[in-house]
Design a protein around this motif. Structure first.
Motif, PDB file in Angstrom:
ATOM      1  N   ASP A 137      10.633  -1.809  -3.573  1.00 30.36           N
ATOM      2  CA  ASP A 137      11.820  -2.215  -4.539  1.00 30.36           C
ATOM      3  C   ASP A 137      11.857  -3.782  -4.451  1.00 30.36           C
ATOM      4  N   PRO A 138      10.754  -4.351  -5.174  1.00 30.02           N
ATOM      5  CA  PRO A 138      10.745  -5.777  -5.081  1.00 30.02           C
ATOM      6  C   PRO A 138      11.596  -6.936  -5.629  1.00 30.02           C
ATOM      7  N   ILE A 139      12.707  -6.249  -6.246  1.00 32.45           N
ATOM      8  CA  ILE A 139      14.111  -6.912  -6.577  1.00 32.45           C
ATOM      9  C   ILE A 139      14.679  -7.527  -5.441  1.00 32.45           C
ATOM     10  N   GLN A 140      14.569  -6.882  -4.296  1.00 33.03           N
ATOM     11  CA  GLN A 140      15.085  -7.218  -2.925  1.00 33.03           C
ATOM     12  C   GLN A 140      14.185  -8.688  -2.436  1.00 33.03           C
ATOM     13  N   ILE A 141      13.177  -8.800  -2.726  1.00 34.26           N
ATOM     14  CA  ILE A 141      12.284  -9.837  -2.313  1.00 34.26           C
ATOM     15  C   ILE A 141      12.435 -10.927  -3.133  1.00 34.26           C
ATOM     16  N   LYS A 142      12.851 -11.038  -4.329  1.00 33.69           N
ATOM     17  CA  LYS A 142      12.833 -12.138  -5.225  1.00 33.69           C
ATOM     18  C   LYS A 142      13.040 -13.572  -4.503  1.00 33.69           C
ATOM     19  N   GLY A 143      12.277 -14.393  -4.611  1.00 30.01           N
ATOM     20  CA  GLY A 143      12.416 -15.783  -4.061  1.00 30.01           C
ATOM     21  C   GLY A 143      12.030 -15.940  -2.524  1.00 30.01           C
ATOM     22  N   LYS A 144      11.752 -14.762  -1.838  1.00 33.71           N
ATOM     23  CA  LYS A 144      11.458 -14.464  -0.642  1.00 33.71           C
ATOM     24  C   LYS A 144      10.047 -14.121  -0.165  1.00 33.71           C
ATOM     25  N   TRP A 145       9.233 -14.203  -1.206  1.00 37.91           N
ATOM     26  CA  TRP A 145       7.614 -13.714  -1.094  1.00 37.91           C
ATOM     27  C   TRP A 145       7.089 -14.394   0.166  1.00 37.91           C
ATOM     28  N   GLN A 146       7.275 -15.548   0.384  1.00 35.56           N
ATOM     29  CA  GLN A 146       6.389 -16.344   1.321  1.00 35.56           C
ATOM     30  C   GLN A 146       6.854 -15.690   2.605  1.00 35.56           C
ATOM     31  N   LYS A 147       8.090 -15.149   3.096  1.00 37.01           N
ATOM     32  CA  LYS A 147       8.239 -14.507   4.433  1.00 37.01           C
ATOM     33  C   LYS A 147       7.628 -13.075   4.620  1.00 37.01           C
ATOM     34  N   ARG A 148       6.784 -12.656   3.476  1.00 35.49           N
ATOM     35  CA  ARG A 148       5.969 -11.406   4.015  1.00 35.49           C
ATOM     36  C   ARG A 148       4.709 -11.806   4.455  1.00 35.49           C
ATOM     37  N   LYS A 207       2.126 -14.432   7.015  1.00 40.60           N
ATOM     38  CA  LYS A 207       1.850 -15.266   8.281  1.00 40.60           C
ATOM     39  C   LYS A 207       2.059 -16.656   8.082  1.00 40.60           C
ATOM     40  N   LYS A 208       1.614 -17.254   7.036  1.00 34.82           N
ATOM     41  CA  LYS A 208       1.598 -18.662   6.432  1.00 34.82           C
ATOM     42  C   LYS A 208       2.151 -18.755   4.955  1.00 34.82           C
ATOM     43  N   VAL A 209       3.067 -20.010   4.827  1.00 32.11           N
ATOM     44  CA  VAL A 209       3.367 -20.322   3.651  1.00 32.11           C
ATOM     45  C   VAL A 209       2.277 -20.967   2.755  1.00 32.11           C
ATOM     46  N   GLN A 210       1.722 -20.355   1.852  1.00 33.19           N
ATOM     47  CA  GLN A 210       0.554 -20.673   1.060  1.00 33.19           C
ATOM     48  C   GLN A 210       0.638 -20.594  -0.302  1.00 33.19           C
ATOM     49  N   PRO A 211      -0.164 -21.046  -1.169  1.00 34.15           N
ATOM     50  CA  PRO A 211      -0.117 -20.699  -2.805  1.00 34.15           C
ATOM     51  C   PRO A 211      -0.106 -19.357  -2.973  1.00 34.15           C
ATOM     52  N   LEU A 212       0.741 -18.898  -3.857  1.00 33.71           N
ATOM     53  CA  LEU A 212       0.720 -17.342  -4.090  1.00 33.71           C
ATOM     54  C   LEU A 212       0.048 -17.225  -5.390  1.00 33.71           C
ATOM     55  N   LYS A 231      -7.011  -5.257   6.669  1.00 33.56           N
ATOM     56  CA  LYS A 231      -5.903  -5.904   7.772  1.00 33.56           C
ATOM     57  C   LYS A 231      -5.977  -7.455   7.403  1.00 33.56           C
ATOM     58  N   LEU A 232      -5.762  -7.717   6.146  1.00 32.26           N
ATOM     59  CA  LEU A 232      -5.805  -9.030   5.809  1.00 32.26           C
ATOM     60  C   LEU A 232      -4.353  -9.621   5.885  1.00 32.26           C
ATOM     61  N   PRO A 233      -3.925 -10.889   6.784  1.00 35.20           N
ATOM     62  CA  PRO A 233      -2.696 -11.371   6.788  1.00 35.20           C
ATOM     63  C   PRO A 233      -2.266 -12.013   5.388  1.00 35.20           C
ATOM     64  N   ASN A 234      -2.982 -12.254   4.406  1.00 31.90           N
ATOM     65  CA  ASN A 234      -2.701 -13.069   3.381  1.00 31.90           C
ATOM     66  C   ASN A 234      -2.521 -11.868   2.061  1.00 31.90           C
TER      67      ASN A 234
END
Length: 212
Positions: free
Chosen positions: A23-34, A36-41, A86-89
């Protein structure tokens, strides 16, 4: 890519909401929280069985990756790979790649991969091609300024159409390869399942990168 329904697919997907979003609509704008690190997406539209996206995540740990797939059984095969590695990114999304505006905010994504997309060769299906202008509008919305689109295909017709469509839309081309596996880019190339199969048969692989 068509895969027979796999009875184990749905339970596997349901058991791993930490790895695959349904249900990706719920994650809109918050993907980096998924991650371990804030990095280019970076996102792949139509990840298939996940070979490309998992290998990219392993090769580039400084980038966060999302693989998008609409077919549940296919996404479940990719999920198996992701759970093993098991890749954290790396995150996966079970969704229609045509609705990106509903899943990502303006400028939330740095790069988009279009790998061996359905060429939709008939003229009456032109609007379904992932480089048709309406799709390009969606990519422009979710990509950061100067965000990159990378396309690979074995279909010359789709490649030529994409060059024209993207040029008419005003994209700037960074690189164009008419025979990827015999180019300077070959050493750094990460193959998809389809790509490996086609190249083994001697078919040329076309690639382009472009930005808005």
């Amino acid at each position: 890519m068509r895969v027979r329904n796999k009875p184990w697919a749905e339970p596997l997907i349901a058991a791993h909401p930490e790895m695959i979003i349904t249900d990706p609509i719920q994650i809109k704008g918050k993907w980096q929280k998924r991650f371990k690190k804030v990095q280019p997406l970076h996102i792949e539209i139509g990840m298939g069985k996940g070979q490309f996206i998992t290998k990219m995540a392993a090769k580039y740990p400084e980038v966060n990756f999302i693989g998008i797939e609409i077919q549940r059984s296919v996404a479940a095969i990719a999920l198996k790979k992701a759970l093993t590695d098991k890749l954290p990114n790396l995150q996966l999304m079970l969704a229609d790649g045509g609705d990106l505006n509903e899943y990502f905010n303006d400028g939330e994504v740095d790069q988009i991969y279009l790998n061996f997309s359905d060429p939709w060769p008939k003229k009456r299906h032109i609007k379904r091609r992932l480089t048709y202008k309406t799709f390009l509008q969606g990519y422009q919305y979710i990509l950061k300024s100067h965000g990159v689109i990378e396309l690979k295909t074995d279909n010359q017709g789709l490649f030529e159409y994409s060059l024209v469509s993207m040029n008419n839309f005003g994209l700037q081309f960074d690189a164009v390869f008419l025979d990827l596996h015999h180019s300077k880019e070959a050493d750094q190339n990460v193959e998809t399942e389809y790509e490996h199969k086609f190249s083994e048969k001697g078919q040329r692989i076309f690639k382009l990168t472009a930005h808005f």
